[in-house]
Scaffold this active site. Structure first.
Site, PDB file in Angstrom:
ATOM      1  N   GLU A  42      41.331  39.204  34.874  1.00  0.00           N
ATOM      2  CA  GLU A  42      41.350  40.663  34.782  1.00  0.00           C
ATOM      3  C   GLU A  42      42.612  41.074  34.022  1.00  0.00           C
ATOM      4  OE1 GLU A  42      41.252  44.311  38.054  1.00  0.00           O
ATOM      5  OE2 GLU A  42      42.234  42.419  38.569  1.00  0.00           O
ATOM      6  N   LYS A 108      34.099  47.217  36.769  1.00  0.00           N
ATOM      7  CA  LYS A 108      34.490  46.951  38.150  1.00  0.00           C
ATOM      8  C   LYS A 108      34.006  48.066  39.089  1.00  0.00           C
ATOM      9  CE  LYS A 108      38.794  45.919  40.706  1.00  0.00           C
ATOM     10  NZ  LYS A 108      40.261  45.903  40.539  1.00  0.00           N
ATOM     11  N   CYS A 144      38.266  40.960  40.832  1.00  0.00           N
ATOM     12  CA  CYS A 144      39.397  41.101  41.753  1.00  0.00           C
ATOM     13  C   CYS A 144      39.013  41.699  43.099  1.00  0.00           C
ATOM     14  CB  CYS A 144      40.505  41.904  41.069  1.00  0.00           C
ATOM     15  SG  CYS A 144      42.153  41.652  41.807  1.00  0.00           S
TER      16      CYS A 144
END
Length: 269
Positions: A42, A108, A144
């Site tokens: 990321e 995300k 993440c």
């Protein structure tokens, strides 16, 4: 045949152009080692702590275009974290997946509004589960903080994925490494998928002092099997991890540990 993949753990800085040079180097190393897929962390475009609005670019912008060229030159698929403009003036935290026969992206879904950091102030959430196919292997994309939400990884499995890739820039702090290791293993086990968890390296391991509260990485990338066991792992500093993803092992584990088939909540029957 197993799918050979590479996890490139590195420390990116605030300059997208300089970070492209790191991606090119890592992709070339992965190709020389026989990888068909290389996954970068990321925020590979620019590290957290950078003002994201001024550096965000669309998926057809120069940064993503150069990543496509890097993938084409090496003859493999690259997954890398970048930032794209959002309609409301924020940005989206985007994974670009590009290479021979592959062109897709994932925004995300779960934003890191935790541990004193508010990602949602500058980043707009995505909403779509994304998978892609590479040489007969279906791969799901996550980023993440998504790792704290098992339903996303089970959605990958429901879509036919046998591998989930998880680029991250994990926040440092007491107990955070232990949480990273626990959560990544748990997501592999409760979705019975291979999990490639690729973090930003710990800046301190490269002699860089991280300032502020932005999550800049702790390293410890890992390839985890569908039974939740760690097959390969890196330490805190930059490195390249190579591993082989065997789809037949997913079939065997799902036959033995039928957690997907045995679900009673959150599925339509």
């Amino acid at each position: 045949m197993p799918l050979r993949i590479a996890l490139s753990q590195l420390t990116t800085g605030p300059d997208p152009a300089s970070n492209l040079a790191l991606l090119r180097q890592g992709t070339q190393r992965a190709a020389e080692a026989g990888a068909r897929l290389v996954v970068f962390p990321e925020a590979a475009m620019a590290c957290f702590g950078t003002r994201l609005g001024p550096i965000a670019e669309p998926l057809d912008g120069p940064w993503a275009t150069e990543v496509r060229q890097i993938a084409k030159d090496a003859g493999l698929v690259v997954v890398a974290g970048m930032f794209t403009p959002a309609p409301d003036g924020r940005v989206t935290n985007t994974l670009l997946a590009t290479g021979p026969g592959v062109e897709t992206s994932y925004d995300k879904i779960h934003l890191y509004d935790a541990f004193g950091f508010a990602e949602s102030k500058t980043v707009a959430p995505g909403s779509e589960v994304v998978t892609f196919d590479l040489e007969g292997v279906r791969i799901g994309l996550a980023t993440c903080y998504d790792v704290r939400f098992p339903e996303l990884f089970r959605a990958h499995a429901d879509a036919g994925a046998v591998l989930s890739v998880l680029p991250a820039s994990w926040g440092a702090g007491p107990g955070k490494r232990e949480q990273w290791e626990l959560l990544t293993r748990a997501r592999a086990l409760d979705a019975t998928v291979w999990l490639a968890a690729v973090g930003q390296a710990d800046p301190a391991a490269s002699g860089v002092t991280a300032e502020g509260s932005a999550p800049t990485g702790i390293g410890h990338s890992a390839l985890i099997g569908p039974d939740g066991t760690v097959r390969e792992r890196l330490e805190a500093g930059p490195g390249l991890l190579m591993g082989d993803v065997d789809t037949e092992e997913v079939t065997a584990v799902r036959r033995t540990v039928s957690v997907l088939a045995n679900r009673r909540l959150g599925v339509n029957r």
